[in-house]
Design an enzyme around this catalytic site. Sequence first.
Site, PDB file in Angstrom:
ATOM      1  N   GLY A  89      77.979  12.618  68.684  1.00 42.86           N
ATOM      2  CA  GLY A  89      79.000  13.625  68.434  1.00 42.86           C
ATOM      3  C   GLY A  89      79.970  13.200  67.346  1.00 42.86           C
ATOM      4  O   GLY A  89      80.377  14.015  66.500  1.00 42.86           O
TER       5      GLY A  89
ATOM      6  N   ARG B  69      80.665  14.993  63.681  1.00 45.97           N
ATOM      7  CA  ARG B  69      82.018  15.341  63.234  1.00 45.97           C
ATOM      8  C   ARG B  69      82.334  14.725  61.888  1.00 45.97           C
ATOM      9  O   ARG B  69      82.876  15.384  60.991  1.00 45.97           O
ATOM     10  CB  ARG B  69      83.030  14.873  64.281  1.00 45.97           C
ATOM     11  CG  ARG B  69      84.486  15.113  63.880  1.00 45.97           C
ATOM     12  CD  ARG B  69      85.429  14.724  64.997  1.00 45.97           C
ATOM     13  NE  ARG B  69      85.283  13.335  65.405  1.00 45.97           N
ATOM     14  CZ  ARG B  69      85.840  12.313  64.752  1.00 45.97           C
ATOM     15  NH1 ARG B  69      86.549  12.523  63.649  1.00 45.97           N
ATOM     16  NH2 ARG B  69      85.682  11.087  65.203  1.00 45.97           N
TER      17      ARG B  69
ATOM     18  N   ASP C  43      70.434  14.850  77.497  1.00 44.32           N
ATOM     19  CA  ASP C  43      71.374  14.411  78.533  1.00 44.32           C
ATOM     20  C   ASP C  43      70.817  14.679  79.924  1.00 44.32           C
ATOM     21  O   ASP C  43      70.941  13.851  80.831  1.00 44.32           O
ATOM     22  CB  ASP C  43      72.717  15.136  78.378  1.00 44.32           C
ATOM     23  CG  ASP C  43      73.545  14.608  77.222  1.00 44.32           C
ATOM     24  OD1 ASP C  43      73.154  13.584  76.624  1.00 44.32           O
ATOM     25  OD2 ASP C  43      74.578  15.233  76.911  1.00 44.32           O
TER      26      ASP C  43
END
Length: 209
Positions: free
Chosen positions: A73, A77, A94
């Site tokens: 993540g 970003r 996940d």
Amino acid sequence: MAKIFQVSVRGALTRVVEPLARRLLRAGVSPNAVTVTGTAGCLVGALGFGARGQLVPAALIVTFFALTDLLDGTMARLRGRSSRFGAFLDSSMDRVADGAVFGAVTYLLATRGDHAGVAAALLSLVLGQLVSYVKARAEGLGMTCNVGIAERTERLIIVGVGGLFTGLGVGWALPAALWLLAALSLITVGQRIAHVYRQAQRSELGADA
């Protein structure tokens, strides 16, 4: 207080993860590759070690690779864009990793005759999946759901710490961690449902105005 602690822990982890994320991006590694690698690592730790009772290496491996949930993540970003497929892949992987971790723990406790521990592991698995489902369903309806005391990274760290201490001889640590995790997951489900309810109420009131 719990939320402040959670934010501070996540902030500290992000500060540690961000330099690594930058280096991986410079090396041409994609967030999707990190996602798949993290899942593979969790599978090795859970099935290769945890299910066989080797809890210390299992806990260390799973906890380490659980941090890739923050790493991919952070990479997306920093790259300035995230793909819809990347988000789909991350959520799917996940679920695979969580199933392996809690499946391995359930199997191990069952072989040891710890029926209460098995119940806690199954509750943690089901409630953990529900935590993720509530968020996904809310976002599918156009609402946000980034709330809750026990998100995925925290859940894996809790079970990892419990497994580590049990592997070091504190036999009650893993079952205790699982019961704690089940309770925190249930609270998180409630927090997310309440959060979505408030958004839905505001939306309906706005539509009626």
